[in-house]
Scaffold this motif. Sequence first.
Motif, mmCIF file in Angstrom:
data_model
loop_
_atom_site.group_PDB
_atom_site.id
_atom_site.type_symbol
_atom_site.label_atom_id
_atom_site.label_comp_id
_atom_site.label_asym_id
_atom_site.label_seq_id
_atom_site.Cartn_x
_atom_site.Cartn_y
_atom_site.Cartn_z
ATOM 1 N N ASP A 93 0.810 -1.273 0.032
ATOM 2 C CA ASP A 93 0.056 0.158 0.002
ATOM 3 C C ASP A 93 0.968 1.350 0.055
ATOM 4 O O ASP A 93 1.443 1.664 1.168
ATOM 5 C CB ASP A 93 -0.975 0.199 1.082
ATOM 6 C CG ASP A 93 -1.956 1.181 1.145
ATOM 7 O OD1 ASP A 93 -1.838 2.109 0.497
ATOM 8 O OD2 ASP A 93 -3.010 0.956 1.899
ATOM 9 N N ARG A 119 -0.680 7.535 5.863
ATOM 10 C CA ARG A 119 -2.108 7.192 6.387
ATOM 11 C C ARG A 119 -2.141 6.818 7.750
ATOM 12 O O ARG A 119 -2.778 7.657 8.742
ATOM 13 C CB ARG A 119 -3.024 6.172 5.502
ATOM 14 C CG ARG A 119 -4.480 6.259 5.984
ATOM 15 C CD ARG A 119 -5.311 5.416 4.914
ATOM 16 N NE ARG A 119 -4.858 3.938 5.414
ATOM 17 C CZ ARG A 119 -4.546 3.347 4.381
ATOM 18 N NH1 ARG A 119 -3.872 3.802 3.055
ATOM 19 N NH2 ARG A 119 -4.045 1.874 4.533
ATOM 20 N N SER A 128 -8.598 0.767 18.114
ATOM 21 C CA SER A 128 -9.821 0.954 17.620
ATOM 22 C C SER A 128 -10.296 2.399 17.313
ATOM 23 O O SER A 128 -10.813 2.806 16.410
ATOM 24 C CB SER A 128 -11.054 0.479 18.261
ATOM 25 O OG SER A 128 -10.623 -1.030 18.573
ATOM 26 N N PHE A 184 -7.522 3.717 14.367
ATOM 27 C CA PHE A 184 -7.589 3.264 13.292
ATOM 28 C C PHE A 184 -8.691 2.380 12.988
ATOM 29 O O PHE A 184 -8.634 0.973 12.528
ATOM 30 C CB PHE A 184 -6.213 2.335 13.040
ATOM 31 C CG PHE A 184 -4.944 2.813 13.539
ATOM 32 C CD1 PHE A 184 -4.235 3.875 12.678
ATOM 33 C CD2 PHE A 184 -4.459 2.580 14.911
ATOM 34 C CE1 PHE A 184 -3.242 4.478 13.289
ATOM 35 C CE2 PHE A 184 -3.132 2.974 15.254
ATOM 36 C CZ PHE A 184 -2.581 4.154 14.371
ATOM 37 N N PRO A 185 -9.734 2.970 12.726
ATOM 38 C CA PRO A 185 -11.112 2.251 12.726
ATOM 39 C C PRO A 185 -11.350 1.412 11.540
ATOM 40 O O PRO A 185 -12.012 0.498 11.420
ATOM 41 C CB PRO A 185 -12.134 3.189 12.877
ATOM 42 C CG PRO A 185 -11.626 4.790 12.514
ATOM 43 C CD PRO A 185 -10.158 4.325 12.847
ATOM 44 N N GLU A 186 -10.785 2.025 10.114
ATOM 45 C CA GLU A 186 -10.816 1.172 9.166
ATOM 46 C C GLU A 186 -9.772 0.122 8.793
ATOM 47 O O GLU A 186 -9.622 -0.353 7.677
ATOM 48 C CB GLU A 186 -11.002 2.357 7.915
ATOM 49 C CG GLU A 186 -11.947 3.325 8.292
ATOM 50 C CD GLU A 186 -13.379 2.778 8.233
ATOM 51 O OE1 GLU A 186 -13.596 1.892 7.425
ATOM 52 O OE2 GLU A 186 -14.378 3.215 9.021
ATOM 53 N N GLU A 187 -8.761 0.106 9.627
ATOM 54 C CA GLU A 187 -7.361 -0.965 9.221
ATOM 55 C C GLU A 187 -7.743 -1.993 9.876
ATOM 56 O O GLU A 187 -8.483 -2.250 10.880
ATOM 57 C CB GLU A 187 -6.483 -0.090 9.913
ATOM 58 C CG GLU A 187 -5.964 1.360 9.338
ATOM 59 C CD GLU A 187 -5.635 1.469 7.998
ATOM 60 O OE1 GLU A 187 -5.363 0.351 7.339
ATOM 61 O OE2 GLU A 187 -5.684 2.416 7.259
ATOM 62 N N ASP A 188 -7.283 -3.070 9.030
ATOM 63 C CA ASP A 188 -7.113 -4.457 9.710
ATOM 64 C C ASP A 188 -5.918 -4.722 10.338
ATOM 65 O O ASP A 188 -4.778 -4.762 10.182
ATOM 66 C CB ASP A 188 -7.159 -5.408 8.481
ATOM 67 C CG ASP A 188 -7.288 -6.744 8.863
ATOM 68 O OD1 ASP A 188 -7.529 -7.264 10.045
ATOM 69 O OD2 ASP A 188 -6.889 -7.821 7.951
#
Length: 286
Positions: A183, A189, A212, A215-219
């Motif tokens: 990425d 980011r 959480s 970085f709410p959108e990260e795995d």
Amino acid sequence: MSERFDPPRDLVRPFLFEAIDIRGACIQLHEAWRQMLAGRGYAEPVMQLLGEMTAVTALIAANLKQAGRMTFQLKGSGPVDLLVLDCDEQLRLRGMARARPQLAAAAVPELLGHGRLALTLDIAAMSQPYQSIVPLDGDSVATTFEHYLNRSEQLPTRLLLAASGECTAGLFLQKLPSADQKDPDGWNRVQLLADTVKPAELLGLPPVQLLSRLFPEEDIRVFDPRPVAYHCPENRDKVRDMLRSLGQAECEAVLQEHGEIVIHDDICNHRYRFSPDEIAELFRTS
């Protein structure tokens, strides 16, 4: 990412952004940090510096793969002229600061002045300790260690640190070699998101909840936490050996002048007292 929330304990919790190949760790120290501060009476600016250096030392030492000990020494020309942190592979910490009394708040470069950051790595499997020394470079403890890690490990690193009298905490992020292939915008980011953290969140939110929030959108894969402890027990036998090495004549000269021998262990803040009878017995049995 699991929804488990950690209790307020002394832990390092590693994690990995699996899709973008960035690793990290969170740390919060409560009891261990209070034990390190006990009886020290540090001024607020000194406490802040020592707390941040405590957090980052444990974060780095968590990567030790073999039995050994890592010691960071930050030595400067400013009113805070020495910070020492020592941690082994079991994450047992000890540390101290040396500073002028009644120190007022100031910017970190003013507090530390010019100086150096030294790492001594003593691994049981190595024939001799490894040492690395770099100039102090940065306007905070975090940026000083970022520059050190960027230079020594050749991996871009971000650190966010905070300390109070009750807790010290930190967030460590490191870009792994294949991150750009996975990425190209991932590292940028993650740094931008990490920069939104507030000191109160570092100190107060449990690590999983903190990740959480940031970085709410990260795995993110969160690994099992590792406990951290303050470990600085008294070692009277070691002090006796040191006195034997000085010799009976020198010990008796100190006794004649002061009536007793008093040894202060700066890093552990222990004071050892030896009476004339104890010194006489020491050299009778040596």
